[in-house]
Design an enzyme around this catalytic site. Structure first.
Site: not given
Ligand code: DGT
Ligand code: CA
Length: 376
Positions: A109-110
């Site tokens: 998620d980054e």
């Protein structure tokens, strides 16, 4: 031109995704867990949403501890569903890819985006890009994220952590000193607990304290390279480039007009998706060797089936393979209705390199089909 890097981090990712797909738990404290299965509650917390964090529950904590903190509260505990999280992650990365030329995904998620070119090195443009990313992720996926913008990766990352959830923090070159002034050394990205302990023993509490500390003493404690690196971090110095990783797969998924188990209706949707797939395959200049279908049934369970074929960039072969995979899947799951369907190509290679692959395939074909002369 002013270098501008953006760091995007989704908020309480797994928990937000669970909340998104289940109306009944919306607004409640949610804890997503990896159950090890040894006893009912053995395992660890993977993440907690912000409401659950208010109770003191956090990632890495044993589930038993989290349940103790949740006593008498309406807290929802759920197991991880990695297939679902990866499918959404992939779509978010595609949104980010569309908003920049250089992207490096660093976790589920980054991602770091080098938007120097896109923003022409202008901070106002950079802010507009970040706002557009936030708007799209919210509109297209129903999720919030926190974004940091800075002159390098380190500052962008620390900026994104400054305000969460749903934050947008900009640290311009001229604001770096202010940003770092009272920053606790524990908030410096990449400085672990043990290092913080040693720094505290030396009386160093903040980034500016570290930046101005006697280098020789630091060298004595950490060695030359690490001491230098720590002082650079404390000054916000970081030259690490944003390095795009090779893409592993391309996929598209969409919701059917209504839940169905009808082959032709599903294939129609896949045909629609295939135009988009074709564009992306062309844009990325790749060939694929595995074609897969993805289905999500009415219980929201995700199923995938794939088949390895000869290297190709031909989407009609993807459709043909999808048809046979889908036929098999529907046969094995009679009456099961689908809510969402999609397709994926993986096992990718650069088109430029693919001639070698084809050559290899031909060579293997010939060697395998050639009669074995030695026995004659
Ligand atoms: P955030 O970014 O603070 O709003 O919250 P998250 O949940 O997005 O946390 P982050 O960005 O550190 O990690 C992204 C996802 O990775 C998170 O939703 C679950 C997973 N994850 C994070 N830490 C752990 C961990 O300690 N164990 C396991 N199994 N998964 C973790
Ligand atoms: Ca996150």
């Amino acid at each position: 031109m002013q270098r501008i890097v953006l760091h995007v981090d989704l908020d309480s990712f797994y928990a937000s995704l669970e909340e998104l797909r289940n109306k009944q738990i919306q607004g409640k404290p949610i804890v997503v867990c990896v159950f090890s299965g040894r006893t009912e509650d053995s395992g660890a917390v993977s993440t907690a949403n912000y409401r659950a964090r208010e109770l003191g529950i956090k990632a890495g904590m044993p589930i038993v501890f989290a349940k103790r903190l949740a006593t008498d509260k309406d807290v929802v505990f759920l197991p991880v569903d990695m297939d679902y999280y990866h499918a959404v992650s992939e779509r978010i990365m595609e949104i980010l890819e569309e908003e920049t030329d250089i992207i490096q995904q660093v976790s589920i998620d980054e991602a770091y985006l080098d938007i120097t070119g896109r923003s022409s090195g202008d901070w106002d443009n950079a802010q507009r890009i970040a706002e557009e990313i936030k708007r799209r992720i919210r509109a297209e996926e129903g999720l919030t994220c926190s974004i940091g913008i800075g002159p390098n990766r380190l500052l962008a990352k620390m900026a994104s952590e400054r305000k969460k959830p749903d934050g947008l923090t900009i640290v311009k070159e001229s604001q770096v000193n202010d940003f770092l002034r009272e920053l606790p050394v524990s908030d410096l990205h990449g400085v672990g607990d043990k290092t913080v302990e040693v720094l505290n023993e030396l009386g160093i509490k903040t980034a500016d304290g570290l930046a101005t500390f006697d280098l020789l003493i630091l060298v004595g404690k950490f060695g030359k390279n690490r001491a230098k690196m720590l002082q650079e971090k404390a000054q916000g110095i970081d030259d690490t480039p944003v390095e795009p990783r090779e893409i592993q797969q391309i996929s598209r998924i969409a919701t059917l007009k209504e839940d169905t188990s009808d082959l032709e209706t599903i294939l129609e949707k896949l045909r629609e998706l295939s135009t988009d797939m074709k564009d992306r395959i062309e844009k990325k200049q790749v060939v694929f060797r595995t074609a897969s279908i993805i289905t999500i049934d009415t219980d929201l369970k995700l199923h995938t089936r794939g088949k390895t074929i000869k290297p190709t960039d031909d989407v009609s072969l993807l459709l043909e393979t999808s048809r046979s995979l889908l036929e098999g899947f529907l046969e094995d799951n009679p009456g099961k209705k689908m809510r969402r369907v999609g397709m994926r190509v993986s096992n990718l290679a650069c088109k430029a390199d693919s001639r070698n692959l084809e050559g290899l395939d031909r060579y293997l074909d010939q060697t395998l089909t050639r009669p074995d002369r030695s026995r004659r």
